[in-house]
Design a protein around this motif. Structure first.
Motif, PDB file in Angstrom:
ATOM      1  N   MET A  17       0.843  -1.180   0.000  1.00 23.16           N
ATOM      2  CA  MET A  17       0.000   0.000   0.000  1.00 23.16           C
ATOM      3  C   MET A  17       0.890   1.245   0.000  1.00 23.16           C
ATOM      4  O   MET A  17       1.777   1.387   0.825  1.00 23.16           O
ATOM      5  N   ASN A  18       0.650   2.111  -0.915  1.00 27.05           N
ATOM      6  CA  ASN A  18       1.432   3.333  -1.049  1.00 27.05           C
ATOM      7  C   ASN A  18       0.894   4.399  -0.094  1.00 27.05           C
ATOM      8  O   ASN A  18      -0.252   4.814  -0.198  1.00 27.05           O
ATOM      9  N   LYS A  19       1.724   4.837   0.849  1.00 29.38           N
ATOM     10  CA  LYS A  19       1.282   5.805   1.851  1.00 29.38           C
ATOM     11  C   LYS A  19       1.702   7.230   1.517  1.00 29.38           C
ATOM     12  O   LYS A  19       1.475   8.125   2.312  1.00 29.38           O
ATOM     13  N   ARG A  20       2.313   7.433   0.373  1.00 28.39           N
ATOM     14  CA  ARG A  20       2.705   8.784  -0.025  1.00 28.39           C
ATOM     15  C   ARG A  20       1.481   9.609  -0.361  1.00 28.39           C
ATOM     16  O   ARG A  20       0.555   9.137  -0.996  1.00 28.39           O
ATOM     17  N   ILE A  21       1.490  10.836   0.066  1.00 26.49           N
ATOM     18  CA  ILE A  21       0.406  11.758  -0.258  1.00 26.49           C
ATOM     19  C   ILE A  21       0.864  12.593  -1.443  1.00 26.49           C
ATOM     20  O   ILE A  21       1.894  13.255  -1.383  1.00 26.49           O
ATOM     21  N   ARG A  22       0.111  12.557  -2.474  1.00 26.42           N
ATOM     22  CA  ARG A  22       0.450  13.334  -3.657  1.00 26.42           C
ATOM     23  C   ARG A  22       0.050  14.793  -3.432  1.00 26.42           C
ATOM     24  O   ARG A  22      -0.900  15.102  -2.751  1.00 26.42           O
ATOM     25  N   LYS A  23       0.839  15.687  -4.006  1.00 25.68           N
ATOM     26  CA  LYS A  23       0.620  17.125  -3.821  1.00 25.68           C
ATOM     27  C   LYS A  23      -0.786  17.528  -4.275  1.00 25.68           C
ATOM     28  O   LYS A  23      -1.462  18.294  -3.592  1.00 25.68           O
ATOM     29  N   LYS A  24      -1.226  17.001  -5.391  1.00 25.34           N
ATOM     30  CA  LYS A  24      -2.545  17.350  -5.918  1.00 25.34           C
ATOM     31  C   LYS A  24      -3.645  16.911  -4.944  1.00 25.34           C
ATOM     32  O   LYS A  24      -4.593  17.649  -4.684  1.00 25.34           O
ATOM     33  N   HIS A  25      -3.493  15.715  -4.406  1.00 22.93           N
ATOM     34  CA  HIS A  25      -4.482  15.200  -3.455  1.00 22.93           C
ATOM     35  C   HIS A  25      -4.484  16.034  -2.173  1.00 22.93           C
ATOM     36  O   HIS A  25      -5.546  16.344  -1.632  1.00 22.93           O
ATOM     37  N   LEU A  26      -3.313  16.420  -1.711  1.00 24.20           N
ATOM     38  CA  LEU A  26      -3.213  17.245  -0.506  1.00 24.20           C
ATOM     39  C   LEU A  26      -3.868  18.603  -0.725  1.00 24.20           C
ATOM     40  O   LEU A  26      -4.634  19.081   0.120  1.00 24.20           O
ATOM     41  N   LYS A  27      -3.600  19.228  -1.870  1.00 26.41           N
ATOM     42  CA  LYS A  27      -4.208  20.533  -2.178  1.00 26.41           C
ATOM     43  C   LYS A  27      -5.724  20.420  -2.236  1.00 26.41           C
ATOM     44  O   LYS A  27      -6.439  21.278  -1.721  1.00 26.41           O
ATOM     45  N   ARG A  28      -6.225  19.379  -2.869  1.00 21.85           N
ATOM     46  CA  ARG A  28      -7.669  19.176  -2.987  1.00 21.85           C
ATOM     47  C   ARG A  28      -8.297  18.982  -1.601  1.00 21.85           C
ATOM     48  O   ARG A  28      -9.342  19.553  -1.292  1.00 21.85           O
ATOM     49  N   THR A  29      -7.647  18.207  -0.770  1.00 28.68           N
ATOM     50  CA  THR A  29      -8.154  17.955   0.574  1.00 28.68           C
ATOM     51  C   THR A  29      -8.151  19.230   1.406  1.00 28.68           C
ATOM     52  O   THR A  29      -9.129  19.537   2.102  1.00 28.68           O
ATOM     53  N   LEU A  30      -7.072  19.991   1.343  1.00 28.51           N
ATOM     54  CA  LEU A  30      -7.002  21.248   2.092  1.00 28.51           C
ATOM     55  C   LEU A  30      -8.037  22.250   1.597  1.00 28.51           C
ATOM     56  O   LEU A  30      -8.651  22.952   2.406  1.00 28.51           O
ATOM     57  N   SER A  31      -8.253  22.304   0.294  1.00 31.87           N
ATOM     58  CA  SER A  31      -9.273  23.201  -0.256  1.00 31.87           C
ATOM     59  C   SER A  31     -10.657  22.821   0.261  1.00 31.87           C
ATOM     60  O   SER A  31     -11.463  23.677   0.606  1.00 31.87           O
ATOM     61  N   GLY A  32     -10.918  21.525   0.318  1.00 31.51           N
ATOM     62  CA  GLY A  32     -12.196  21.045   0.840  1.00 31.51           C
ATOM     63  C   GLY A  32     -12.377  21.394   2.304  1.00 31.51           C
ATOM     64  O   GLY A  32     -13.461  21.800   2.731  1.00 31.51           O
ATOM     65  N   LEU A  33     -11.310  21.244   3.079  1.00 36.24           N
ATOM     66  CA  LEU A  33     -11.387  21.594   4.497  1.00 36.24           C
ATOM     67  C   LEU A  33     -11.617  23.083   4.698  1.00 36.24           C
ATOM     68  O   LEU A  33     -12.417  23.490   5.548  1.00 36.24           O
ATOM     69  N   LEU A  34     -10.943  23.911   3.931  1.00 34.31           N
ATOM     70  CA  LEU A  34     -11.134  25.359   4.039  1.00 34.31           C
ATOM     71  C   LEU A  34     -12.545  25.765   3.631  1.00 34.31           C
ATOM     72  O   LEU A  34     -13.154  26.630   4.260  1.00 34.31           O
ATOM     73  N   ALA A  35     -13.079  25.137   2.599  1.00 36.85           N
ATOM     74  CA  ALA A  35     -14.446  25.431   2.171  1.00 36.85           C
ATOM     75  C   ALA A  35     -15.451  25.021   3.251  1.00 36.85           C
ATOM     76  O   ALA A  35     -16.401  25.755   3.539  1.00 36.85           O
ATOM     77  N   ALA A  36     -15.225  23.869   3.869  1.00 36.24           N
ATOM     78  CA  ALA A  36     -16.114  23.410   4.933  1.00 36.24           C
ATOM     79  C   ALA A  36     -16.055  24.353   6.132  1.00 36.24           C
ATOM     80  O   ALA A  36     -17.088  24.668   6.741  1.00 36.24           O
ATOM     81  N   TYR A  37     -14.867  24.837   6.473  1.00 38.23           N
ATOM     82  CA  TYR A  37     -14.740  25.768   7.590  1.00 38.23           C
ATOM     83  C   TYR A  37     -15.436  27.086   7.275  1.00 38.23           C
ATOM     84  O   TYR A  37     -16.096  27.667   8.153  1.00 38.23           O
ATOM     85  N   ASP A  38     -15.323  27.569   6.055  1.00 36.54           N
ATOM     86  CA  ASP A  38     -16.009  28.804   5.666  1.00 36.54           C
ATOM     87  C   ASP A  38     -17.526  28.652   5.774  1.00 36.54           C
ATOM     88  O   ASP A  38     -18.220  29.561   6.240  1.00 36.54           O
ATOM     89  N   GLU A  39     -18.037  27.502   5.365  1.00 37.94           N
ATOM     90  CA  GLU A  39     -19.473  27.231   5.500  1.00 37.94           C
ATOM     91  C   GLU A  39     -19.883  27.196   6.961  1.00 37.94           C
ATOM     92  O   GLU A  39     -20.927  27.736   7.333  1.00 37.94           O
ATOM     93  N   TYR A  40     -19.066  26.555   7.799  1.00 31.23           N
ATOM     94  CA  TYR A  40     -19.335  26.476   9.233  1.00 31.23           C
ATOM     95  C   TYR A  40     -19.370  27.879   9.851  1.00 31.23           C
ATOM     96  O   TYR A  40     -20.275  28.220  10.605  1.00 31.23           O
ATOM     97  N   GLU A  41     -18.407  28.695   9.497  1.00 29.13           N
ATOM     98  CA  GLU A  41     -18.341  30.048  10.034  1.00 29.13           C
ATOM     99  C   GLU A  41     -19.526  30.885   9.559  1.00 29.13           C
ATOM    100  O   GLU A  41     -20.098  31.660  10.334  1.00 29.13           O
ATOM    101  N   ALA A  42     -19.925  30.727   8.318  1.00 31.24           N
ATOM    102  CA  ALA A  42     -21.087  31.457   7.797  1.00 31.24           C
ATOM    103  C   ALA A  42     -22.369  31.017   8.505  1.00 31.24           C
ATOM    104  O   ALA A  42     -23.232  31.855   8.819  1.00 31.24           O
ATOM    105  N   ALA A  43     -22.490  29.737   8.779  1.00 31.24           N
ATOM    106  CA  ALA A  43     -23.669  29.238   9.495  1.00 31.24           C
ATOM    107  C   ALA A  43     -23.712  29.785  10.921  1.00 31.24           C
ATOM    108  O   ALA A  43     -24.782  30.179  11.410  1.00 31.24           O
ATOM    109  N   ARG A  44     -22.566  29.829  11.583  1.00 27.73           N
ATOM    110  CA  ARG A  44     -22.516  30.407  12.942  1.00 27.73           C
ATOM    111  C   ARG A  44     -22.948  31.865  12.912  1.00 27.73           C
ATOM    112  O   ARG A  44     -23.698  32.319  13.774  1.00 27.73           O
TER     113      ARG A  44
END
Length: 83
Positions: free
Chosen positions: A1-28
């Protein structure tokens, strides 16, 4: 099993997390503004209505204070007023 995180996958994941946090903050912020508006609307009415709206507002403010930073509109207003 390859445990390396690819840069593209990391960027996509971080973008998703930031978008989710922005939605959370807007809801608050929406919840806080709604509670504040309910208190303002109930101000001219009966004592019981105002008291219930104020208690909801205080409960929401308490939960928000213990679960993260102030909503942006409050933080910006308070920091710009003191400067």
């Amino acid at each position: 099993m390859n445990k390396r995180i690819r840069k593209k996958h990391l960027k996509r994941t971080l973008s998703g997390l930031l978008a989710a946090y922005d939605e959370y903050e807007a809801a608050r912020e929406r919840v806080f503004r709604k509670a504040l508006q309910d208190v303002a609307d109930a101000y001219g009415g009966s004592k019981e209505t105002f008291y219930a709206a104020f208690l909801r507002y205080m409960e929401i403010a308490s939960i928000m204070a213990s679960s993260g930073p102030l909503p942006r509109f409050l933080a910006e207003r308070n920091t710009s007023a003191s400067a």
